[in-house]
Design a protein around this motif. Sequence first.
Motif, PDB file in Angstrom:
ATOM      1  N   ASN A  58       0.831  -1.202   0.000  1.00 47.79           N
ATOM      2  CA  ASN A  58       0.000   0.000   0.000  1.00 47.79           C
ATOM      3  C   ASN A  58       0.872   1.261   0.000  1.00 47.79           C
ATOM      4  O   ASN A  58       0.753   2.121   0.877  1.00 47.79           O
ATOM      5  CB  ASN A  58      -0.946  -0.006   1.206  1.00 47.79           C
ATOM      6  N   VAL A  59       1.745   1.353  -0.992  1.00 50.17           N
ATOM      7  CA  VAL A  59       2.681   2.478  -1.080  1.00 50.17           C
ATOM      8  C   VAL A  59       2.650   3.080  -2.487  1.00 50.17           C
ATOM      9  O   VAL A  59       2.270   2.426  -3.456  1.00 50.17           O
ATOM     10  CB  VAL A  59       4.127   2.044  -0.736  1.00 50.17           C
ATOM     11  N   CYS A  60       3.090   4.338  -2.568  1.00 50.99           N
ATOM     12  CA  CYS A  60       3.214   5.030  -3.848  1.00 50.99           C
ATOM     13  C   CYS A  60       4.684   5.287  -4.138  1.00 50.99           C
ATOM     14  O   CYS A  60       5.475   5.522  -3.223  1.00 50.99           O
ATOM     15  CB  CYS A  60       2.463   6.359  -3.824  1.00 50.99           C
ATOM     16  N   HIS A  66       2.996  10.994  -8.797  1.00 49.84           N
ATOM     17  CA  HIS A  66       2.351  10.170  -7.781  1.00 49.84           C
ATOM     18  C   HIS A  66       2.044  10.959  -6.508  1.00 49.84           C
ATOM     19  O   HIS A  66       2.799  11.850  -6.119  1.00 49.84           O
ATOM     20  CB  HIS A  66       3.255   8.982  -7.417  1.00 49.84           C
ATOM     21  N   LYS A  69       0.831   9.334  -0.593  1.00 47.79           N
ATOM     22  CA  LYS A  69       0.182   8.176   0.018  1.00 47.79           C
ATOM     23  C   LYS A  69      -1.065   7.822  -0.782  1.00 47.79           C
ATOM     24  O   LYS A  69      -1.746   8.717  -1.297  1.00 47.79           O
ATOM     25  CB  LYS A  69      -0.207   8.468   1.469  1.00 47.79           C
ATOM     26  N   PRO A  70      -1.386   6.533  -0.891  1.00 48.42           N
ATOM     27  CA  PRO A  70      -2.609   6.154  -1.614  1.00 48.42           C
ATOM     28  C   PRO A  70      -3.858   6.479  -0.809  1.00 48.42           C
ATOM     29  O   PRO A  70      -3.813   6.573   0.421  1.00 48.42           O
ATOM     30  CB  PRO A  70      -2.450   4.639  -1.799  1.00 48.42           C
ATOM     31  N   TRP A  83      -9.001   1.752  -9.926  1.00 47.20           N
ATOM     32  CA  TRP A  83      -8.197   2.057  -8.729  1.00 47.20           C
ATOM     33  C   TRP A  83      -8.834   3.124  -7.844  1.00 47.20           C
ATOM     34  O   TRP A  83      -8.195   3.605  -6.911  1.00 47.20           O
ATOM     35  CB  TRP A  83      -6.801   2.519  -9.163  1.00 47.20           C
ATOM     36  N   ASN A  86      -8.640   3.073  -3.944  1.00 47.02           N
ATOM     37  CA  ASN A  86      -7.340   3.291  -3.306  1.00 47.02           C
ATOM     38  C   ASN A  86      -6.315   3.531  -4.398  1.00 47.02           C
ATOM     39  O   ASN A  86      -5.889   2.585  -5.067  1.00 47.02           O
ATOM     40  CB  ASN A  86      -6.953   2.076  -2.455  1.00 47.02           C
ATOM     41  N   CYS A  88      -2.871   5.891  -6.148  1.00 43.49           N
ATOM     42  CA  CYS A  88      -1.706   6.761  -6.032  1.00 43.49           C
ATOM     43  C   CYS A  88      -1.775   7.914  -7.024  1.00 43.49           C
ATOM     44  O   CYS A  88      -0.858   8.737  -7.076  1.00 43.49           O
ATOM     45  CB  CYS A  88      -0.423   5.959  -6.269  1.00 43.49           C
ATOM     46  N   SER A 133      -1.548   2.505  -9.211  1.00 42.83           N
ATOM     47  CA  SER A 133      -1.519   1.308  -8.367  1.00 42.83           C
ATOM     48  C   SER A 133      -0.711   1.518  -7.086  1.00 42.83           C
ATOM     49  O   SER A 133       0.447   1.955  -7.143  1.00 42.83           O
ATOM     50  CB  SER A 133      -0.927   0.128  -9.131  1.00 42.83           C
ATOM     51  N   PRO A 134      -1.269   1.140  -5.918  1.00 42.69           N
ATOM     52  CA  PRO A 134      -0.511   1.138  -4.662  1.00 42.69           C
ATOM     53  C   PRO A 134       0.072  -0.234  -4.350  1.00 42.69           C
ATOM     54  O   PRO A 134       0.506  -0.478  -3.222  1.00 42.69           O
ATOM     55  CB  PRO A 134      -1.583   1.516  -3.635  1.00 42.69           C
ATOM     56  N   ASN A 135       0.074  -1.123  -5.355  1.00 36.24           N
ATOM     57  CA  ASN A 135       0.457  -2.529  -5.134  1.00 36.24           C
ATOM     58  C   ASN A 135       1.722  -2.921  -5.885  1.00 36.24           C
ATOM     59  O   ASN A 135       1.900  -4.082  -6.251  1.00 36.24           O
ATOM     60  CB  ASN A 135      -0.695  -3.451  -5.553  1.00 36.24           C
TER      61      ASN A 135
END
Length: 282
Positions: A58-60, A66, A69-70, A83, A86, A88, A133-135
Amino acid sequence: MPTIWPRPLQAVHRLAHLCCGKWVDMAWRMTQLLLLALVAAAWGAPSGTPQARTDLLNVCMNAKHHKTKPGPEDKLHDQCSPWKKNACCSVNTSQEAHKDISYLYRFNWDHCGKMEPACKRHFIQDTCLYECSPNLGPWIQEVNQSWRKERVLNVPLCKEDCQIWWEDCRTSYTCKTNWHKGWNWTSGYNQCPVRAACHRFDFYFPTPAALCNEIWSHSFKVSNYGRGSGRCIQMWFDPAQGNPNEGVAKFYAETTNSGAMPQGIGPLLLNLTQILQRWFLG
């Protein structure tokens, strides 16, 4: 308490001691210390189910557009909308991702004539994945570039997503295999470099893997796994069924964590090395 060795080892030790004296004693001390290190490593190793590294989830990325934080973005545009729960990316970024020569990167998809719409939608989706994507945490790498501090490397793209991307683009035209660098930017947007000829995609990218792995400097690496396997990142997914890439990121974060050296073992091995150096150097 003296160390008790199996009889065959005791015999070898006595015979060697008669020959080489103190050097054998040193070797046996080394053996004992290394065995202690191995036991300590075994005790320090994680047991049971490995835990995912939370700093990879769960990061950007620290990149050009970007968010830090997501979070929810209810009005993400069109292909970026999966998306929205959640993300970015901002709403504005999602809108620009669908434009030709947008302010995001001033990139011209039509550098060799009009790109087929069926092909362009994959590049839009690729942009949405990258920006929103935060994945992607397990594949984020630091870079020293003027326009970003981090990138992704070798993201395991599901094989079907790559195959369809290549099939839909093979009859469109381009002049390069690596789209990250080497363009002529004198006009303010990318144009083919001098003497770079326009050919069909399948000339520059003869296989799906050639396209997906090479076009963005190995940001992707085509996976042997398919959609729904939980082992590859899906560029396309139905948000009504949830985001499958959350589980994929967690799996690879656990894999990364399980390969780490147990806590405290590094300093122990360093201390043993220093002790052995003092013995040999006298």
